[in-house]
Every structure is written in structure tokens, then in C-alpha cells.
Design an enzyme around this catalytic site. Structure first.
Site, PDB file in Angstrom:
ATOM      1  N   CYS A 134     -20.218  -5.609  17.479  1.00 22.98           N
ATOM      2  CA  CYS A 134     -20.272  -6.702  16.502  1.00 22.98           C
ATOM      3  C   CYS A 134     -20.615  -8.025  17.173  1.00 22.98           C
ATOM      4  O   CYS A 134     -20.003  -8.409  18.169  1.00 22.98           O
ATOM      5  CB  CYS A 134     -18.921  -6.816  15.793  1.00 22.98           C
TER       6      CYS A 134
ATOM      7  N   CYS B 157     -20.313  -7.659   9.211  1.00 20.73           N
ATOM      8  CA  CYS B 157     -18.981  -7.184   9.583  1.00 20.73           C
ATOM      9  C   CYS B 157     -19.054  -5.663   9.657  1.00 20.73           C
ATOM     10  O   CYS B 157     -19.653  -5.023   8.798  1.00 20.73           O
ATOM     11  CB  CYS B 157     -17.964  -7.629   8.535  1.00 20.73           C
TER      12      CYS B 157
ATOM     13  N   GLN C 277      -3.914   1.346  -0.011  1.00 20.11           N
ATOM     14  CA  GLN C 277      -4.137   1.417   1.436  1.00 20.11           C
ATOM     15  C   GLN C 277      -5.610   1.125   1.713  1.00 20.11           C
ATOM     16  O   GLN C 277      -6.477   1.653   1.020  1.00 20.11           O
ATOM     17  CB  GLN C 277      -3.767   2.812   1.958  1.00 20.11           C
TER      18      GLN C 277
ATOM     19  N   GLU D 251       9.831  -0.552  -6.064  1.00 19.21           N
ATOM     20  CA  GLU D 251       8.859  -1.522  -5.558  1.00 19.21           C
ATOM     21  C   GLU D 251       9.175  -2.886  -6.163  1.00 19.21           C
ATOM     22  O   GLU D 251       9.592  -2.973  -7.312  1.00 19.21           O
ATOM     23  CB  GLU D 251       7.452  -1.033  -5.974  1.00 19.21           C
TER      24      GLU D 251
ATOM     25  N   ASP E 126       8.517   3.505   3.094  1.00 23.25           N
ATOM     26  CA  ASP E 126       7.282   2.939   3.652  1.00 23.25           C
ATOM     27  C   ASP E 126       7.340   1.420   3.540  1.00 23.25           C
ATOM     28  O   ASP E 126       6.604   0.807   2.768  1.00 23.25           O
ATOM     29  CB  ASP E 126       6.089   3.508   2.861  1.00 23.25           C
TER      30      ASP E 126
ATOM     31  N   CYS F 110       4.107   0.644   9.345  1.00 26.06           N
ATOM     32  CA  CYS F 110       2.913   0.011   9.909  1.00 26.06           C
ATOM     33  C   CYS F 110       3.309  -0.866  11.085  1.00 26.06           C
ATOM     34  O   CYS F 110       2.505  -1.664  11.569  1.00 26.06           O
ATOM     35  CB  CYS F 110       2.183  -0.798   8.844  1.00 26.06           C
TER      36      CYS F 110
HETATM   37  N1  SAH Z   1       3.838   3.286  -0.096  1.00 22.13           N
HETATM   38  C1  SAH Z   1       2.807   2.477  -0.649  1.00 22.13           C
HETATM   39  C2  SAH Z   1       2.846   0.987  -0.285  1.00 22.13           C
HETATM   40  C3  SAH Z   1       3.492   0.580   0.970  1.00 22.13           C
HETATM   41  S1  SAH Z   1       3.278  -1.117   1.383  1.00 22.13           S
HETATM   42  C4  SAH Z   1       1.435   3.068  -0.370  1.00 22.13           C
HETATM   43  O1  SAH Z   1       1.294   3.921   0.481  1.00 22.13           O
HETATM   44  O2  SAH Z   1       0.474   2.656  -0.999  1.00 22.13           O
HETATM   45  C5  SAH Z   1       4.908  -1.726   1.185  1.00 22.13           C
HETATM   46  C6  SAH Z   1       5.288  -2.077  -0.221  1.00 22.13           C
HETATM   47  O3  SAH Z   1       6.619  -2.591  -0.199  1.00 22.13           O
HETATM   48  C7  SAH Z   1       4.424  -3.161  -0.865  1.00 22.13           C
HETATM   49  O4  SAH Z   1       3.911  -2.659  -2.067  1.00 22.13           O
HETATM   50  C8  SAH Z   1       5.404  -4.324  -1.112  1.00 22.13           C
HETATM   51  O5  SAH Z   1       5.150  -5.012  -2.307  1.00 22.13           O
HETATM   52  C9  SAH Z   1       6.738  -3.617  -1.183  1.00 22.13           C
HETATM   53  N2  SAH Z   1       7.909  -4.418  -0.809  1.00 22.13           N
HETATM   54  C10 SAH Z   1       7.990  -5.339   0.171  1.00 22.13           C
HETATM   55  N3  SAH Z   1       9.235  -5.838   0.278  1.00 22.13           N
HETATM   56  C11 SAH Z   1       9.969  -5.212  -0.679  1.00 22.13           C
HETATM   57  C12 SAH Z   1      11.328  -5.293  -1.069  1.00 22.13           C
HETATM   58  N4  SAH Z   1      12.174  -6.111  -0.453  1.00 22.13           N
HETATM   59  N5  SAH Z   1      11.755  -4.504  -2.083  1.00 22.13           N
HETATM   60  C13 SAH Z   1      10.910  -3.654  -2.698  1.00 22.13           C
HETATM   61  N6  SAH Z   1       9.600  -3.533  -2.364  1.00 22.13           N
HETATM   62  C14 SAH Z   1       9.131  -4.300  -1.373  1.00 22.13           C
END
Ligand code: SAH
Length: 468
Positions: free
Chosen positions: A76, A178, A300, A350, A399, A426
Site C-alpha cells: 500500500c 486502500c 463483524q 445486548e 463475546d 477481540c
Molecule cells: N457477538 C456479536 C457482537 C460482539 S461485539 C457478533 O459476533 O456479531 C460486542 C457487543 O457487545 C456489541 O454489540 C456492543 O454493543 C455490546 N456491548 C458492549 N458493552 C455492553 C454492555 N455493557 N452490556 C451489553 N452489551 C454490551
């Protein structure tokens, strides 16, 4: 008064590691730890320190005295200036090894658990052009390279469309090509810029808070659909329509959107998104499931590798059909829907209401009847009432975002004591920190990383915990 920092030069130091933020690590003879950007493990370098931090120094690279065997030429043209793909100068093999080691070190040093054999990281089949979403900013004062600053010619174009310079909210690095999003993403972005310049459309100035063109989001799906969202600072109908019409004419854009946002920041979550042409969403497909992605949806960013990540999570969960599963931090409920056919019931939690709305709609449209979703902060929602309402899960998939789980959430998990916990993360450091809190009740059985973000320092890791 703060003591003035005296820079010091060091020669012929070998880069021994890369930090979680993508900086090279060298050690001086007297044992000082020094972080340097733009280097690769194995490089022998000379550096000059410019800042003392707690426990380490920051330095600028002066010269690479001997190149590492892992060093490659970054494809790049923006590498080093843009700051987005910090590892492009490292062979993909070396990137994978670095990520694998990073996970191992975190688990070894922070988790307090006995480690099983760590599975090989799942490499990305496409180390470039893998992202399904990019956001660009317009600026009338783009970032100039040192050569451009040195060249005093007045003819240099100051308007730019690209990425924010790291750590500088008001500077934008103009991007020509990019390597992260598949085409025609670059062609669309460059066409927008060319049209804007030719027609005298104002680019935004974040300091003065004025201008017309503010930001651009391009999304694409694995069905080949594109979404383009233009954010304007104010309405100017003839100019806005001129640009949108031009895009409609030259590209096959499934969802062509815009919004007019005159608040101080350019976040979209509270904006009214208006559809200029096509649909309000695009669709991603995964194992026969279909996910509607609108402008505000979380999905994602590497669909192909997300599929691998979900398969690993499902495999680790080892569902047997009668399980009750909680999918914590469910986002738009993708994991919940992905595993729904293998268990009796999944409950997703969520904090973003729109995400839960999307999760419910998607599950309904996918004909899934055994997923249930709740909105709220995990700390408040995931309590005894929740367990009473939905039943006691025997498997939990979690997650969380980069900062990991709140200690109260971990406590509640330990109180729930499911047979299995699949922890998708992550951020290997916060994951290992959270595992430490679970070390007396859970055993680490499996760990496998997925490279979702080649060329960057980021990595996803999945672990399986079983109740002791
Ligand atoms: N498992 C999903 C997203 C994971 S990303 C997937 O694979 O697509 C993490 C997620 O946690 C986000 O959507 C974010 O909005 C949520 N999040 C962050 N802090 C939080 C909290 N305190 N309580 C509930 N959800 C939360």
C-alpha cells in the site's frame, strides 16, 4: 516544572517483539525497554528516544542496519502515513506467528490457568481486501506528508477524503487506494472526490465546523451488494442530488443513503438515515441464514473469517440439541442464530436497542423460533431474575467488547456455573484477565485464534472453559 527529556541514541538493537498496539520492542544494553514504530521483529536498528513513559521509552527509528527476514515491501502506498495496517511490512506468516505468541503470552502470564495445547491460529485466506465496511472523512485541510510540506508549491490540493490521522481528530490522510475493502470501494470513493472537486463542493473543516461533505461509509456484503452512505453537514439540495445522481448513474449500489448531520461529531447512531435509491439495507448470508444490515447495524467486519470464528465457537460449545444457551453481548444476534438449530433455546443480551431489534427481525425472517433477546447493560440485565425468567443455561457464549467483561458479570457467570463457557474475545489481554477470575471454578480446555484482521495487530481468540 517538568524535567526536560534528553534524547538518547542507540545503535544495532534487535527488534524482539511487537506490542499489542503494533509497535516494535527493543532492549538497550542497560536494559531499557524501547518502543519504535515501523519495524519488524528481527530488524537490527538504530533509534533515538523522544519520550519516557512508565516502564519504557518511545523512540524514532533512525536507520535499519539489517533487515529482518520477515520484512516485506508493503503493497500500500499509504503505509506508514495512514497508520491503519501497521503490520503490512511483515510477511503474513510472521504476522500469524506474532498473533499466536501474543495470545500465548497473555494466557501464560495473566490467566492463572493451566494451559492446554493451543490450536494453530486460523489464517485468513484473503489477507487483503477482506473488510465489509469502511468509513472515510472529508477534510479541507488534509494531512500533508513531509515532502509535500517541503515542496512549497501552491498547487497542492488541500482537500482530502480518507482516514483520520492516528491521534489527530482534525487531520485526514487522503486515500487513493486502500487494500482492505474489495472493489469497487476505491473507485466509488475516488469518484466521489473527483466529482466534489470538479463541482466545487465544500469539504468539511472540523475545527471551524463548516463545510458540506462530511463523511462517507461504504459497506459491502458477501452477496456482492454495496451500501453507500454520504453524510452532509448541511442541506444543499442541488449539490447533494447532483452527487447522489452521479453515483446512481455510474455504479450498481444496492443501498444509496445519506444523512444531514450538523451536530459537533459525526457519529451516526442518532441520525435520520434517508434512502436516496435502492433499499435501506444489504444482506449477508451465512450457512443458509440471511442477515439484514442497515446503516447502523453492527456486523463483524470480515464476513468470511467471522464464519470461521462462529464455527469454532459452535464446535467448542459442543451442543447436543437439548442445551439452553446464553449468548452474551449478542450484537445483532448473529451467534445466537448461528447455533439455534443445535440447541433447545438461546437467549441473547445486548445493550444497543437497535441491534436487538435487528436480531429479532433477522431471527423471525430466518424462521428461527428458539431465540430470545433482551436489551440492557449486561451488569444490570444478567441477574437472578434473568435466570429465573429464561431458565438456567448449561452453556454460555460470551463475546464482550475490547475492555472485556465487568467483574460483576464474571461474578454472575460464576454464580450461574454453566458446564461450559465459550469466551470469544477481540482482546487477548482482557480475556486472560477475566479468565484469572474464573480459575478456581473453570478449566481452560481449548484455545484457538482466528485472524480476522490481517495487516493489523488485532486478533480474535476463542477459548473453551469447562466447570471443574
Ligand atoms: N457477538 C456479536 C457482537 C460482539 S461485539 C457478533 O459476533 O456479531 C460486542 C457487543 O457487545 C456489541 O454489540 C456492543 O454493543 C455490546 N456491548 C458492549 N458493552 C455492553 C454492555 N455493557 N452490556 C451489553 N452489551 C454490551
Amino acid at each position: 516544572m517538568a524535567k526536560k527529556f534528553t534524547p538518547k541514541r542507540y545503535f544495532n538493537l534487535e527488534v524482539v517483539d511487537i506490542t499489542a498496539r503494533g509497535k516494535g520492542v527493543v532492549k538497550s544494553e542497560e536494559g531499557k525497554v524501547i518502543f519504535v514504530s515501523g519495524v519488524v521483529p528481527g530488524d537490527k536498528i538504530s533509534v533515538e528516544t523522544y519520550k519516557k513513559r512508565r516502564g519504557y521509552f518511545e523512540a524514532n527509528l533512525i536507520k535499519i542496519q539489517k533487515s529482518s527476514l520477515y520484512r516485506v515491501i508493503p503493497p500500500c502506498e499509504h503505509f506508514g502515513v495512514c497508520g491503519g495496517c501497521k503490520l503490512q511490512n511483515m510477511s503474513y506468516e510472521a504476522q500469524l506467528r506474532f498473533k499466536q505468541n501474543d495470545i500465548l503470552h497473555n494466557l501464560e502470564n495473566l490467566s492463572g490457568m493451566i494451559l492446554p495445547k493451543i490450536d494453530e491460529i486460523y489464517a485468513a485466506p484473503k489477507p487483503y481486501f477482506y473488510r465489509n465496511k469502511m468509513e472515510y472523512a472529508f477534510s479541507d485541510q488534509r494531512w500533508l506528508t513531509s515532502e509535500e510540506v517541503a515542496n512549497k508549491s501552491l498547487s497542492i490540493e488541500k482537500k482530502g477524503l480518507g482516514f483520520h490521522k492516528a491521534g489527530m481528530w482534525d487531520k485526514v490522510v487522503d486515500i487513493k487506494r486502500c487494500h482492505l475493502q474489495p472493489e469497487p470501494a476505491n473507485v466509488i470513493r475516488n469518484t466521489i472526490k473527483a466529482f466534489a472537486l470538479e463541482n466545487g463542493l465544500d469539504f468539511f473543516n472540523p475545527k471551524k465546523q463548516k463545510g458540506f461533505l462530511r463523511s462517507l461509509m461504504i459497506r459491502n456484503s458477501n452477496r456482492g451488494e454495496f451500501m453507500v452512505l454520504l453524510q452532509f453537514f448541511k442541506e444543499n439540495k442541488p449539490q447533494r442530488e447532483g452527487l447522489l445522481k452521479h453515483l446512481k448513474k455510474h455504479f450498481d449500489i444496492a443501498s444509496l443513503l445519506y444523512c444531514i448531520n450538523n451536530k459537533a461529531n459525526d457519529t451516526l447512531y442518532d441520525q435520520e438515515i434517508i434512502c436516496y435509491n435502492g433499499k435501506t439495507y444489504i444482506r449477508e448470508e451465512m450457512e443458509g441464514l440471511s442477515f439484514k444490515i442497515n446503516a447502523k447495524s453492527f456486523f463483524q467486519t470480515n464476513t468470511e473469517q467471522a464464519y470461521e470464528l462462529y464455527k469454532i465457537a459452535r464446535d467448542f460449545a459442543g451442543l447436543k440439541g437439548e442445551d439452553l444457551v446464553y449468548d452474551l453481548y449478542t450484537g445483532t444476534g448473529t451467534i445466537a442464530q448461528f447455533i439455534a438449530k443445535d440447541c433447545a433455546k438461546v437467549v441473547g443480551v445486548e445493550s444497543i436497542p437497535e441491534a436487538i431489534e435487528a436480531a429479532r427481525t433477522n431471527a423471525y425472517e430466518n424462521g428461527i423460533k428458539n431465540t430470545f433477546f433482551e436489551v440492557g447493560d449486561m451488569r444490570d440485565v444478567f441477574n437472578q431474575d434473568f435466570i429465573n425468567r429464561h431458565g438456567k443455561a448449561n452453556v454460555v457464549i460470551t463475546d464482550p467488547p475490547r475492555n472485556g467483561m465487568h467483574p460483576d458479570v464474571v461474578k454472575q457467570l460464576l454464580f450461574l456455573e454453566p458446564e461450559k463457557i465459550v469466551y470469544v474475545s477481540c482482546n487477548p489481554a482482557t480475556q486472560a484477565r477475566d479468565l484469572f477470575l474464573m480459575r478456581d471454578q473453570y478449566r481452560l480446555v481449548k484455545s484457538r485464534a482466528v485472524d480476522m484482521f490481517p495487516q493489523t495487530q488485532h486478533v480474535e481468540n476463542v477459548v473453551l472453559l469447562e466447570k471443574i
